[in-house]
Enzyme design. Structure first.
Site, PDB file in Angstrom:
ATOM      1  N   SER A 146       0.829  -1.206   0.000  1.00 28.53           N
ATOM      2  CA  SER A 146       0.000   0.000   0.000  1.00 28.53           C
ATOM      3  C   SER A 146       0.865   1.258   0.000  1.00 28.53           C
ATOM      4  CB  SER A 146      -0.975  -0.028   1.181  1.00 28.53           C
ATOM      5  OG  SER A 146      -1.906   1.026   1.104  1.00 28.53           O
ATOM      6  N   SER A 392      -8.961   6.244   6.788  1.00 27.39           N
ATOM      7  CA  SER A 392      -7.638   6.308   6.179  1.00 27.39           C
ATOM      8  C   SER A 392      -7.698   6.515   4.667  1.00 27.39           C
ATOM      9  CB  SER A 392      -6.843   5.042   6.507  1.00 27.39           C
ATOM     10  OG  SER A 392      -7.547   3.882   6.090  1.00 27.39           O
TER      11      SER A 392
END
Length: 550
Positions: A146, A392
């Site tokens: 990520s 997030s």
């Protein structure tokens, strides 16, 4: 955490990794399964680590992929496995290792036609589309850590529903992979990469064409084109970098990729708040380059390396806080889509309560779940969740006809939604946010970390609501204390304490010796600071009391 003196500034030579050394470490180092930090460990989004720390090496990938091959065989999955990778340095060698194991295990493997990069949401969409139209269950693996720093690597498994695997699945894979590591990889089936890449069992497919062709099912691309919305894009060197020009061409959009560079060291990045290179598209420091260009575009979009996150920059207000954008997106979608009235708004329990206020004003039910997008998968797949988002900067939502789009986070569609919003309403997301807060109140939100040893983390995970004996938090009466999420009754790994105008949640970190406090206030920053300080004191006192056996 204090802000590093070089935060937001261009990375310096001493900040840049040695890619050749990192890749060498991937092949030369091997983990010791007796050391916890070197074992296979699936967190909220797969296994992550660094080759130099012996936590993401070829041995890990060989063991994980063998475990996945065995798992999908045990489940009777006979469809293809879609394999994708992002632009991190370790993703390339890990891709080669994975391919060799999966082909050796007779997995019908599908990769990008030019052996290039593939965003996470594209893998999710491919799995869903295949399983909607074919017998045999397809699944996928995405090699990505990520937004993590350049030295990190990662791999995550998406079963046939197309989203992140549930804990009961990852536990099986994790346990089996560690058994394989402990047995010196003797049970791993593998072949030479040259044989694997030329195997008749390997299918090469243009992943981008299907995904881009179907974008109009979820976003009003015609409205964006007709309005002439100018869009600036900084892919932050990520896996979707070649998708944006194709999207622009297909739908006649005014898109400019302001940073077309792919560099495994990510040397072009401004440093994040802590002085590290981190491709976090929700960070004003990592996104400082795009923010400086905001006057050139109506909407600017940033994405992390696997494109499951979004950063939205508005000409009227700069980089949007992820919580603020989620609330705006929900309000817009619920008033501009013809979805079932009982379809819920999905949010993590540490996302802003502004979302709850928006949903209440619209008469829409909310499903509040623990941290982790995996908790949204079933709801999205079944159409019971119209929107699912986490604090997030990760979200997805239903197609315009109410069918499932992706069961994983999609940074493309959240970015394009901002352009659609401007095209159809004449106001950008920041302007919509100001209108929302004018009527519903302005939230002030923060997340902080504090040190905690393994014993303290265990205490936090096992806290019960009746462990909270105070009645007042930051001057307001406590209305609710929970240790299970109301949306699905799953344990949250800590506690959430709520008052009329504020709340805090304390959660144990699964990978670090810290715990996290999330907090929010609708009464101002001073009230927020009061909530955080009282929360720290409360948790510290509980640690002391439980340690002493009181």
């Amino acid at each position: 955490m204090t802000t590093h003196q070089h935060a937001g500034k261009q990375a310096r030579p001493e900040d840049i990794i040695n890619v050749a050394r990192l890749v060498t470490d991937y092949y030369q180092y091997s983990p010791d399964v007796n050391i916890v930090e070197q074992r296979v460990s699936f967190g909220t989004s797969g296994h992550r680590g660094s080759a130099s720390n012996h936590s993401f090496n070829e041995h890990h990938i060989l063991a994980i992929c063998q475990a996945v091959a065995e798992y999908r065989f045990s489940q009777g999955y006979q469809g293809p496995l879609y394999l994708g990778k992002d632009t991190h340095a370790l993703s390339e060698p890990a891709f080669a290792s994975a391919l060799a194991v999966l082909i050796a295990n007779n997995v019908k493997l599908v990769i990008q036609a030019d052996e290039g990069f593939t965003p996470t949401p594209v893998i999710s969409r491919l799995i869903i589309e295949h399983n909607n139209q074919n017998s045999g269950q397809a699944d996928g693996l995405i090699i990505t850590p990520s937004h993590n720093p350049p030295a990190d690597g990662g791999i995550k498994y998406n079963p046939p529903h197309g989203g992140p695997a549930a804990g009961k699945v990852t536990q099986v894979i994790e346990q089996r992979a560690n058994e394989i590591l402990a047995n010196d990889l003797k049970e791993v089936r593998t072949i030479a990469y040259a044989d694997a890449i030329n195997s008749p069992e390997l299918i090469k497919q243009d992943f981008a064409s299907l995904y881009i062709e179907q974008l109009a099912q979820v976003i009003d691309m015609q409205a964006i084109a007709e309005a002439g919305v100018s869009i600036g894009v900084d892919p932050l060197g990520g896996s979707g970098i070649h998708y944006w020009p194709k999207i622009a061409e297909k739908y006649r959009l005014n898109i400019e990729v302001v940073n077309p560079v792919i560099d495994a060291a990510f040397a072009f990045m401004p440093l994040d708040k802590d002085g590290k290179i981190r491709m976090d598209c929700s960070s004003p420091y990592a996104m400082s380059g795009l923010i400086k260009l905001k006057e050139r575009f109506d909407i600017a979009i940033g994405n992390d390396p696997d494109f499951d996150r979004h950063g939205i920059v508005c000409q009227s207000g700069g980089l949007m806080n992820p919580n603020h954008y989620l609330a705006v997106a929900i309000n817009y979608l619920m008033t501009h889509r013809q979805w079932p009235n009982d379809a819920k708004v999905g949010k993590t329990l540490v996302s802003s309560s502004l979302i709850d206020r928006v949903a209440k004003a619209l008469g829409k039910p909310v499903a509040e779940v623990p941290v982790g997008f995996k908790w949204f998968v079933d709801g999205l797949q079944q159409g019971k969740l119209a929107f699912a988002g986490e604090e997030s900067a990760g979200a997805s939502f239903l197609s315009k006809d109410g069918s499932c789009w992706t069961t994983d986070k999609d940074g493309f569609v959240l970015g394009l939604l901002a352009a659609e919003m401007l095209a159809t309403t004449g106001k950008d997301p920041h302007q919509h946010y100001l209108a929302l807060t004018d009527s519903l109140g302005e939230p002030h939100y923060a997340r902080v970390e504090a040190r905690a040893n393994s014993q303290q983390k265990s205490i936090l995970v096992n806290l019960q609501p009746n462990d909270i004996t105070i009645d007042i938090l930051a001057g307001e009466r406590i209305e609710q204390v929970i240790n299970h999420a109301p949306g699905n009754n799953a344990a949250i790994g800590g506690l959430k304490v709520t008052t009329k105008n504020g709340w805090f949640a304390a959660r144990s970190s699964g990978t670090e010796d810290v715990y996290k406090i999330y907090a929010e206030s609708f009464l101002g920053t001073a009230h927020l600071a009061q909530i955080i300080e009282q929360a720290k004191t409360l948790i510290r006192n509980l640690f002391d009391a439980k340690t002493k056996g009181e």
